[in-house]
Scaffold this motif. Structure first.
Motif, PDB file in Angstrom:
ATOM      1  N   GLU A  26       0.819  -1.207   0.000  1.00 59.85           N
ATOM      2  CA  GLU A  26       0.000   0.000   0.000  1.00 59.85           C
ATOM      3  C   GLU A  26       0.856   1.262   0.000  1.00 59.85           C
ATOM      4  N   HIS A  27       0.244   2.335  -0.517  1.00 55.58           N
ATOM      5  CA  HIS A  27       0.871   3.654  -0.464  1.00 55.58           C
ATOM      6  C   HIS A  27       0.751   4.199   0.951  1.00 55.58           C
ATOM      7  N   GLY A  31       6.123   5.911   1.626  1.00 55.88           N
ATOM      8  CA  GLY A  31       6.310   5.185   0.376  1.00 55.88           C
ATOM      9  C   GLY A  31       5.526   3.879   0.376  1.00 55.88           C
ATOM     10  N   LEU A  32       5.808   3.018  -0.596  1.00 56.22           N
ATOM     11  CA  LEU A  32       5.124   1.724  -0.673  1.00 56.22           C
ATOM     12  C   LEU A  32       5.582   0.839   0.478  1.00 56.22           C
ATOM     13  N   GLY A 112      -5.438   3.214  -2.191  1.00 54.88           N
ATOM     14  CA  GLY A 112      -4.084   3.122  -1.666  1.00 54.88           C
ATOM     15  C   GLY A 112      -3.479   1.737  -1.719  1.00 54.88           C
TER      16      GLY A 112
END
Length: 164
Positions: A26-27, A31-32, A112
């Motif tokens: 997820e965002h 960051g990821l 997200g």
């Protein structure tokens, strides 16, 4: 008078099938990141209901908790958040496990969420630097050690959902 401190109550689904754990990517503001399917308890729902809802929304897989893996408390501090209230949050996480249901094809994942991924325990450990929280690995390690507690430990009074 000092305002009352309140931890943020969250639920997490530890979803395992054939030795692989379902995580979401997820965002986040950092960051990821990888996370257990997880989210916040909403008004009017039990912890078990919240976990089933969050798992479905984030993975498109049905999920019905049948055991509590553990209860976790962790503090997260974001050094440079725009909103000062988001800089220092203590999470009270209830992690559940249960059978992973079928994928609901065509179901949109929550905003997200980039993807779901199935990782074995070694891959989960190797990706710890990408975890949203240290609780991601802790919950999975506890699950792998067969830590289970009956759901009867939890009680939701009917007043939560508007009843007596």
């Amino acid at each position: 008078m000092t305002p009352r401190w309140k931890p943020s109550v969250t639920v997490a689904a530890v979803m395992e099938r054939d030795g692989r754990y379902l995580l979401i990517e997820e965002h986040t503001p950092e960051g990821l990141r990888l996370n257990n399917p997880a989210g916040h308890l909403e008004p009017g729902e039990s912890l078990v209901q919240a976990c089933a809802r969050e798992a479905l929304e984030e993975t498109a897989h049905g999920f019905m908790p049948d055991a509590l893996v553990g209860v976790y408390l962790a503090r997260f501090q974001r050094p440079e958040a725009a909103d000062p209230t988001e800089q220092d949050i203590t999470y009270l996480r209830f992690a559940f496990t249960g059978p992973v249901g079928a994928l609901q094809a065509g179901r949109q994942l929550d905003d997200g969420i980039v993807r779901v991924c199935w990782l074995n325990l070694e891959e989960v450990r190797a990706s710890a630097d990408r975890h949203r929280s240290p609780l991601v690995l802790q919950c999975i390690e506890d699950h792998a050690r067969q830590q289970r507690h009956p759901l009867t430990l939890l009680h939701t009074h009917p007043s939560v959902s508007g009843g007596g």
